[in-house]
Scaffold this motif. Structure first.
Motif, PDB file in Angstrom:
ATOM      1  N   ASN A  45      22.487 -51.173  21.106  1.00 30.29           N
ATOM      2  CA  ASN A  45      22.925 -50.175  21.676  1.00 30.29           C
ATOM      3  C   ASN A  45      22.636 -48.934  20.421  1.00 30.29           C
ATOM      4  O   ASN A  45      23.425 -47.728  20.166  1.00 30.29           O
ATOM      5  CB  ASN A  45      24.138 -49.819  21.686  1.00 30.29           C
ATOM      6  N   ARG A  46      21.660 -49.110  19.606  1.00 33.75           N
ATOM      7  CA  ARG A  46      21.564 -48.642  18.181  1.00 33.75           C
ATOM      8  C   ARG A  46      20.018 -47.651  18.663  1.00 33.75           C
ATOM      9  O   ARG A  46      19.775 -47.057  17.738  1.00 33.75           O
ATOM     10  CB  ARG A  46      21.585 -49.704  17.191  1.00 33.75           C
ATOM     11  N   ALA A  47      18.834 -48.146  19.161  1.00 34.15           N
ATOM     12  CA  ALA A  47      17.936 -47.340  19.317  1.00 34.15           C
ATOM     13  C   ALA A  47      18.007 -46.209  19.693  1.00 34.15           C
ATOM     14  O   ALA A  47      18.306 -46.066  20.654  1.00 34.15           O
ATOM     15  CB  ALA A  47      16.464 -48.662  19.771  1.00 34.15           C
ATOM     16  N   VAL A  52      14.955 -38.334  22.425  1.00 34.03           N
ATOM     17  CA  VAL A  52      16.046 -38.558  23.326  1.00 34.03           C
ATOM     18  C   VAL A  52      18.317 -38.449  22.917  1.00 34.03           C
ATOM     19  O   VAL A  52      18.543 -37.372  23.628  1.00 34.03           O
ATOM     20  CB  VAL A  52      16.501 -40.248  23.636  1.00 34.03           C
ATOM     21  N   LYS A  53      18.317 -38.335  21.457  1.00 34.69           N
ATOM     22  CA  LYS A  53      18.969 -38.020  20.744  1.00 34.69           C
ATOM     23  C   LYS A  53      20.006 -36.423  21.155  1.00 34.69           C
ATOM     24  O   LYS A  53      20.535 -35.872  21.189  1.00 34.69           O
ATOM     25  CB  LYS A  53      19.233 -38.436  19.243  1.00 34.69           C
ATOM     26  N   ALA A  54      18.926 -35.527  21.869  1.00 35.89           N
ATOM     27  CA  ALA A  54      19.027 -34.073  21.935  1.00 35.89           C
ATOM     28  C   ALA A  54      19.429 -34.225  23.293  1.00 35.89           C
ATOM     29  O   ALA A  54      20.007 -32.847  23.389  1.00 35.89           O
ATOM     30  CB  ALA A  54      18.166 -32.874  21.798  1.00 35.89           C
ATOM     31  N   ILE A  55      19.523 -35.269  23.837  1.00 38.23           N
ATOM     32  CA  ILE A  55      19.106 -34.769  25.442  1.00 38.23           C
ATOM     33  C   ILE A  55      20.689 -35.405  25.771  1.00 38.23           C
ATOM     34  O   ILE A  55      21.511 -35.743  25.383  1.00 38.23           O
ATOM     35  CB  ILE A  55      18.965 -35.669  26.360  1.00 38.23           C
ATOM     36  N   PRO A  56      21.707 -33.463  25.893  1.00 35.17           N
ATOM     37  CA  PRO A  56      22.957 -32.696  25.916  1.00 35.17           C
ATOM     38  C   PRO A  56      23.749 -34.553  27.151  1.00 35.17           C
ATOM     39  O   PRO A  56      22.631 -34.747  28.379  1.00 35.17           O
ATOM     40  CB  PRO A  56      23.191 -32.056  26.010  1.00 35.17           C
ATOM     41  N   LEU A  58      23.158 -36.618  28.889  1.00 35.12           N
ATOM     42  CA  LEU A  58      22.444 -38.399  29.014  1.00 35.12           C
ATOM     43  C   LEU A  58      22.045 -39.388  27.964  1.00 35.12           C
ATOM     44  O   LEU A  58      22.039 -40.588  27.979  1.00 35.12           O
ATOM     45  CB  LEU A  58      21.752 -37.628  30.124  1.00 35.12           C
ATOM     46  N   GLY A  59      21.608 -38.438  26.849  1.00 37.56           N
ATOM     47  CA  GLY A  59      21.003 -39.045  25.474  1.00 37.56           C
ATOM     48  C   GLY A  59      22.043 -39.913  25.067  1.00 37.56           C
ATOM     49  O   GLY A  59      21.597 -41.398  25.131  1.00 37.56           O
ATOM     50  N   PRO A  60      23.393 -39.702  24.777  1.00 37.02           N
ATOM     51  CA  PRO A  60      23.794 -41.296  24.643  1.00 37.02           C
ATOM     52  C   PRO A  60      24.347 -42.500  25.177  1.00 37.02           C
ATOM     53  O   PRO A  60      24.155 -43.586  24.890  1.00 37.02           O
ATOM     54  CB  PRO A  60      25.431 -39.906  24.065  1.00 37.02           C
ATOM     55  N   VAL A  61      24.427 -42.334  26.195  1.00 41.11           N
ATOM     56  CA  VAL A  61      23.984 -43.107  27.412  1.00 41.11           C
ATOM     57  C   VAL A  61      23.461 -43.807  27.560  1.00 41.11           C
ATOM     58  O   VAL A  61      23.245 -44.886  27.684  1.00 41.11           O
ATOM     59  CB  VAL A  61      24.880 -42.232  28.800  1.00 41.11           C
ATOM     60  N   LEU A  62      22.121 -43.515  27.561  1.00 46.48           N
ATOM     61  CA  LEU A  62      21.393 -43.909  27.590  1.00 46.48           C
ATOM     62  C   LEU A  62      20.975 -44.269  26.269  1.00 46.48           C
ATOM     63  O   LEU A  62      20.180 -45.888  26.093  1.00 46.48           O
ATOM     64  CB  LEU A  62      19.672 -43.066  27.116  1.00 46.48           C
ATOM     65  N   ILE A  63      21.554 -43.787  25.153  1.00 49.39           N
ATOM     66  CA  ILE A  63      21.025 -44.995  24.331  1.00 49.39           C
ATOM     67  C   ILE A  63      21.907 -46.082  23.761  1.00 49.39           C
ATOM     68  O   ILE A  63      22.028 -47.828  23.136  1.00 49.39           O
ATOM     69  CB  ILE A  63      21.299 -44.136  22.484  1.00 49.39           C
ATOM     70  N   ARG A  64      23.386 -45.581  24.692  1.00 46.75           N
ATOM     71  CA  ARG A  64      24.342 -46.527  23.911  1.00 46.75           C
ATOM     72  C   ARG A  64      23.707 -48.104  25.043  1.00 46.75           C
ATOM     73  O   ARG A  64      24.604 -49.290  24.988  1.00 46.75           O
ATOM     74  CB  ARG A  64      25.430 -46.586  25.433  1.00 46.75           C
ATOM     75  N   LEU A  65      22.806 -47.731  25.823  1.00 46.62           N
ATOM     76  CA  LEU A  65      22.478 -49.025  26.663  1.00 46.62           C
ATOM     77  C   LEU A  65      21.426 -49.584  26.214  1.00 46.62           C
ATOM     78  O   LEU A  65      21.180 -50.832  27.010  1.00 46.62           O
ATOM     79  CB  LEU A  65      21.861 -48.358  28.243  1.00 46.62           C
ATOM     80  N   GLY A  66      21.350 -49.677  25.530  1.00 50.74           N
ATOM     81  CA  GLY A  66      19.848 -49.582  24.374  1.00 50.74           C
ATOM     82  C   GLY A  66      18.573 -49.477  25.752  1.00 50.74           C
ATOM     83  O   GLY A  66      17.730 -50.747  25.619  1.00 50.74           O
ATOM     84  N   LEU A  67      18.225 -48.835  26.092  1.00 56.86           N
ATOM     85  CA  LEU A  67      17.065 -48.843  26.583  1.00 56.86           C
ATOM     86  C   LEU A  67      15.817 -48.493  26.102  1.00 56.86           C
ATOM     87  O   LEU A  67      14.934 -49.034  26.256  1.00 56.86           O
ATOM     88  CB  LEU A  67      16.987 -47.449  28.116  1.00 56.86           C
TER      89      LEU A  67
END
Lengths: 353, 566, 185
Positions: A45-47, A52-56, A58-67
């Motif tokens: 859940n870190r990459a 992507v981080k900048a996307i308000p 949605l970004g954190p969700v995608l990161i959390r999913l490890g995509l």
């Protein structure tokens, strides 16, 4: 030989190989995520790529999913030192990963992953002896592993290679024999024809459930997945046949294992679950328009992914077989069972006719 | 057998009567008389008898090489003597053994002579209690500053505290505070709080060094060691008081706060500052020499060494030590090279040199083995050889007039004459007339003697081996970096003809190699004679070849050496 | 002792109950961690571990109640250190005296190589001055080997003030009372 055929074949090969590679990457992510959930963990859940981080939201969700973890993994494999230990047999050492990965890719060639789009059959090569080809190529996969075990010139890879050759050869027999009833029922070796038969008569898993079970278990063994992962049993053999490999060469073995898994899933879908067909919504006959063509491909992919998830799920469920149990199951249970299955199917078919 | 070495040069003493005593129940025969600190035969004391019995009696003020003072009371033991009946005859027990009358009071072992039949008890509960009591008194005013005390690790007070001390002090009153870090002399710092008033340093300074400078003033708890008013404690033997001080009261300004003693690797060696050849221990850690301390050798230096020699070690670790093999190219440029290249080129040049065109200036600081190898080279070319002498003021105790450690060895092997340096003028003249074209110099700056820079310029080949750079090394055609004595092994022959060996303590810097090693290679390259690749073999070979050393072996030298007739 | 294997029943030999049980257990856990949020993972940089009071972390030098260096460079820790992580350069005869009265010396340089340190705590145990303590730092990182060698200033800054024994203070007070030596009556 016409240009049309060549161009479309190249396009199909490129797309299929690309999709399979992508699926391998995300199968690894799925493996890690599913294992995490089963073990009450969070998983990757870190990459977090900066954009992507900048996307308000949605970004954190995608990161959390490890995509984005597969991207990081791939990059890491590329950047690792490609180390060749002293004392390895260099030619074989370099050859083994290639030999392992090529057959796993070749198997996909004969699998019909859709009906048709326009006039193009959604299969790279609609071979008349599709099943024979598949078994021929799959049996080559063991060479990569045995060669890796031999070339490393080290104890653990050697043991892994030995185990793997014995295991894969044993299970190939029951796997091969488990398919014979299917062929008896359908009367054809062409995979497209098998799917066609299923669209009219129903899925073969219903006709020959024993065949399906043997094929399923044997494909776990063939792909060296738990509970049959003796060739790379970490607790016993460090890393098994790929102990001495690093960087991209190691990644190729990884790729081979997961593409084998995907190919097995595709084979099972094709042989026992009607391939790209579904018995409703008119999805059971070749597509007449683009929408239906794509729908068929999606149906195939969904069925295949369900099997991939099954592969992954099983891995976190069962302990590894002991070696004698493995051989016992292969030779003393599945081989007789498959033989009886062939006999019973033949008798029933003879009685019916 | 005039050539045979004798191990000791003591005059044959008349046979001394032996008497039987018992130490802790074990009977042994002890000479009735033993040498005291001056070597005079006096009645044997109990502490000497215990030492012969290998029984350790703790002590502070007693020192075998100092007059007995008997003031620390640590060596108290219990003893008994055979009881005499009314008839002045020994009383016999029923079992036939003599009845022992145990002394009602203990005695100090260092000052009580033994008598026949005496029994000494060193391990009784009473003795243990006495030691504990004495130690507790000594520790009343002693500061607990072992972490900052240089003596820690070789401190008798620490050692006996482990054996007989108490874990906690019963003394709750304020301790007496005395002067700290007193500047006693140019090399000594005194911490009066740590002093246990054993007076070893006072006795040494007065009786051994002959410079009555120290004394104790004030009374009772305020007893204070000090130098007499107006006197500076600066004789040449002050640092011995640091060695004999059982605690950390006297510390060396040079070694103060440098390194904890338990880190020091102790290597047996020989002092090179004069021809006396005092036996020393080199204390080193991680290739750095930290101190010299004397090593007991009754034939040479007893337990002492002079401050001059003790402090003469700092050049060993100097940053400008020669550490590269260098040669001069045909354009006159100096370049770095390797041992193999340099030694092969030197050998080629030497082989072509006509007889009598080579001269060798050795250093009287070299070892016997190196002299012998140089002598072989000299014999091959008919070379003139000599060395350079260094002389200073001597004193009556240890410091010799001759300030080189091995002039005797050079003379015995034939490198120089008794009158050292007499041939230097001959060498100079031969260079001047062009007879000598090749000069080999070891460890000497010849420009300071009769061979000036102009003369050196006349040479075809100047081969120099040295440790530190100087005018001669600057002009060398071949510069071979050598080793200090603590970086190699070998033997020296002192002024009295005692052959003593020394061991390697630290690694040489850079490419520097022991001289005997590359001289051996050179001799082999030039003459084809093979010797031995080990110092042991080389020494034994030399001992066979040199008449003065006949019969010696490396192993036979032991730690304290063998005296040969000079 | 030989433990005989229990003969398996037919159901066990078919592996079926085990397979079903496996699916049940794994799916229960998967659903619980997916939707119930019951995971055991501690997400490290955001969530931090509560360091137990007797934890042995990185050894640092501490200062006394007046902010002076406690270490007197006795080198016992250097001697006792099993991986030889500690290096002390003593002040030498010309070196700086201690920055507190009476202690006479302090280290010229004191280095701990945290790539070597094994956090065993022997240095703390052996220290006669209570000058070195294993504090609670457990995550020491650096970008180079040199960076992981902490010098005296850094160790003192990280260590902070620790009162502890005040042996030298006591000694100084005692000595001050006896200012005129020898005592005049």
């Amino acid at each position: 030989m016409n240009w049309n055929f060549i161009i479309f074949s190249v396009i199909k090969i490129a797309i299929v190989v690309g999709v399979v590679q992508g699926m391998v990457a995300y199968a690894v992510l799925a493996e890690r995520k599913i294992s995490a959930w089963i073990q009450d963990r969070v998983g990757p859940n870190r990459a977090a790529p900066p954009f992507v981080k900048a996307i308000p939201g949605l970004g954190p969700v995608l990161i959390r999913l490890g995509l984005f973890q597969p991207l990081a993994d791939g990059l890491k494999f590329m950047l690792k030192e490609d180390f060749t230990p002293a004392g390895v047999r260099k030619v074989y050492f370099w050859l083994a990963p290639a030999i392992a990965v090529i057959p796993s890719m070749l198997v996909i060639a004969v699998i019909p992953f859709g009906s048709q789009i326009g006039h193009q059959q959604m299969v790279i090569s609609d071979l008349n002896v599709g099943i024979l080809y598949t078994f021929g190529i799959v049996s080559l996969g063991v060479y990569g592993i045995v060669l890796a075990g031999y070339a490393a010139n080290s104890k653990y890879p050697f043991l892994g290679g030995i185990r793997s050759s014995a295991q894969m050869i044993s299970y190939e027999i029951s796997m091969g024999m488990s398919v014979i009833p299917v062929l008896l029922i359908v009367g054809n070796l062409n995979l497209s024809q098998i799917i066609g038969w299923q669209s009219q008569h129903g899925w073969l898993a219903l006709y020959s459930p024993v065949s399906f079970i043997i094929f399923l278990v044997a494909s776990f063994a063939e792909t060296n997945r738990l509970p049959f992962d003796l060739p790379e049993a970490e607790t016993e053999l460090v890393g098994g046949y790929h102990t001495e490999y690093s960087s991209m060469k190691f990644a190729l073995f990884f790729l081979a294992e997961y593409s084998n898994m995907i190919a097995s899933a595709a084979m099972m879908v094709t042989l026992f679950f009607g391939g790209w067909t579904l018995p409703f919504w008119g999805l059971d006959h070749p597509a007449g328009n683009l929408g239906m063509g794509i729908a068929h491909i999606l149906v195939f992919l969904v069925k295949m992914l369900l099997f991939v998830v099954l592969f992954i799920w099983v891995r976190w469920m069962f302990p590894r077989f002991r070696y004698d149990q493995l051989m016992d199951l292969g030779w003393r249970k599945f081989v007789p069972l498959a033989l009886v299955n062939i006999l019973v199917t033949a008798i029933v078919l003879w009685a019916k006719s | 057998m005039s050539n045979t070495a004798t191990t000791e040069t003591k005059p044959a003493a008349p046979a001394i009567e032996k008497i039987k005593v018992k130490v802790d129940g074990r009977e042994l025969e002890v000479p009735k008389l033993m040498p005291d600190w001056q070597g005079k035969l006096v009645p044997t004391t109990m502490i000497q008898a215990c030492e012969l019995a290998k029984t350790d009696v703790p002590h502070y003020c007693y020192h075998p090489k100092l007059p007995v003072a008997g003031n620390c009371r640590m060596c108290l033991v219990e003893f008994g003597t055979p009881a005499l009946g009314p008839d002045r005859k020994p009383v016999i027990n029923p079992d036939g053994t003599p009845k022992i009358a145990k002394s009602p009071r203990p005695a100090i072992a260092c000052a009580t002579p033994i008598s026949p039949g005496m029994e000494i008890y060193t391990q009784t509960p009473g003795v243990k209690q006495m030691r504990e009591g004495v130690l507790e008194f000594l520790l009343i005013n002693h500061p607990l500053d072992c972490p900052i005390c240089d003596q820690a690790g070789e401190c008798k007070l620490q050692e006996y505290s482990v054996d007989y001390g108490q874990s906690a002090s019963r003394f709750v009153e304020p301790k007496v505070h005395k002067p700290k870090a007193v500047d006693l002399g140019p090399r000594i710092v005194l911490d009066d709080e740590r002093c246990i008033l054993c007076t070893r340093c006072i006795r040494f300074t007065k009786d051994i060094a002959g410079d009555d400078a120290l004394g104790i003033v004030n009374r009772g708890s305020y007893n204070t060691l000090t130098a007499y008013p107006g006197k500076v404690f600066d004789n040449n033997y002050t640092l011995n008081t640091v060695d004999i001080c059982p605690v950390g009261a006297l510390t060396s300004k040079d070694f103060r706060f440098q390194m904890r003693v338990w880190f020091l690797k102790e290597t047996k060696s020989i002092c090179t500052s004069c021809a006396t050849g005092c036996n020393i221990i080199v204390g080193s850690r991680e290739e750095k020499v930290y101190r010299y301390t004397p090593r007991e050798n009754d034939a040479v230096n007893a337990c002492w060494m002079c401050d001059h020699g003790r402090l003469n070690y700092k050049w060993i670790g100097r940053a400008d030590r020669l550490a590269e093999v260098r040669r001069q190219t045909s354009e006159g440029r100096s370049e770095k090279t390797t041992w193999t290249v340099a030694l092969n080129e030197i050998a080629e040049k030497l082989k072509k040199a006509p007889h009598g065109s080579v001269a060798i200036v050795a250093s009287a600081r070299q070892t016997n083995e190196e002299f012998w190898l140089l002598k072989k080279l000299a014999d091959k070319f008919g070379a003139l050889t000599d060395s350079i002498g260094y002389f200073g003021e001597g004193d009556k105790l240890l410091l010799n007039v001759d300030r080189t450690p091995n002039r005797t060895g050079a003379r015995l092997i034939g490198i120089c004459q008794a009158n050292v340096g007499i041939k230097m003028m001959v060498i100079a003249d031969s260079i001047k007339v062009g007879k000598v074209k090749t000069l080999i110099v070891f460890g000497e700056d010849v420009t300071k003697s009769s061979l000036d820079a102009e003369l050196l310029g006349k040479l075809d080949t100047l081969i120099v081996s040295d440790i530190l750079p100087n005018e001669t090394t600057k002009r060398a055609h071949y510069l071979l970096p050598g080793c200090a004595h603590v970086e190699k092994r070998g033997t020296f022959t002192n002024i009295k003809g005692r052959v003593q060996k020394f061991m390697k303590a630290v690694e040489a810097p850079g490419d520097a190699r022991p001289e005997w090693e590359f001289l051996h290679d050179l001799v082999y390259n030039v003459t084809g004679q093979d010797g031995f690749l080990t110092i042991e073999g080389l020494f034994n070979e030399m001992a066979k070849d040199v008449p003065a050393f006949n019969g010696l072996t490396w192993a036979g030298l032991g730690d304290t050496g063998v005296t040969v007739p000079t | 002792m030989i433990v005989n294997r229990k003969p398996l029943t037919l159901a066990e030999r078919l592996y079926l109950p085990a397979i079903v049980g496996g699916f049940r257990v794994t799916i229960r856990h998967a659903l619980r961690s997916l939707f119930g949020g019951k995971t055991v993972t501690m997400e490290y940089p955001e969530q931090k571990w509560a360091v137990p009071p007797d934890y042995r972390g990185a050894p640092y030098l501490v200062k006394d109640q007046d902010g002076h260096t406690k270490c007197v460079s006795c080198q016992l820790c250097e001697f006792v250190c099993p991986p030889k992580a500690i290096k002390i350069i003593p002040p030498g005869p010309a070196g700086e005296l201690a920055d507190r009265p009476n202690a006479e010396k302090m280290p010229h340089e004191f280095e701990i190589n945290f790539l070597r340190c094994i956090y065993c705590g022997l240095c703390q145990e052996v220290c006669p001055e209570e000058a070195i303590f294993l504090l609670k730092d457990y995550s020491l990182t650096g970008l180079s080997r040199e960076e992981m060698v902490y010098g005296k200033e850094k160790l003192l800054a990280l260590g902070g003030v620790h009162g502890g024994i005040q042996k030298w203070k006591h000694k100084l007070e005692e000595a001050k009372e006896q200012e005129n030596f020898p005592v005049k009556v």
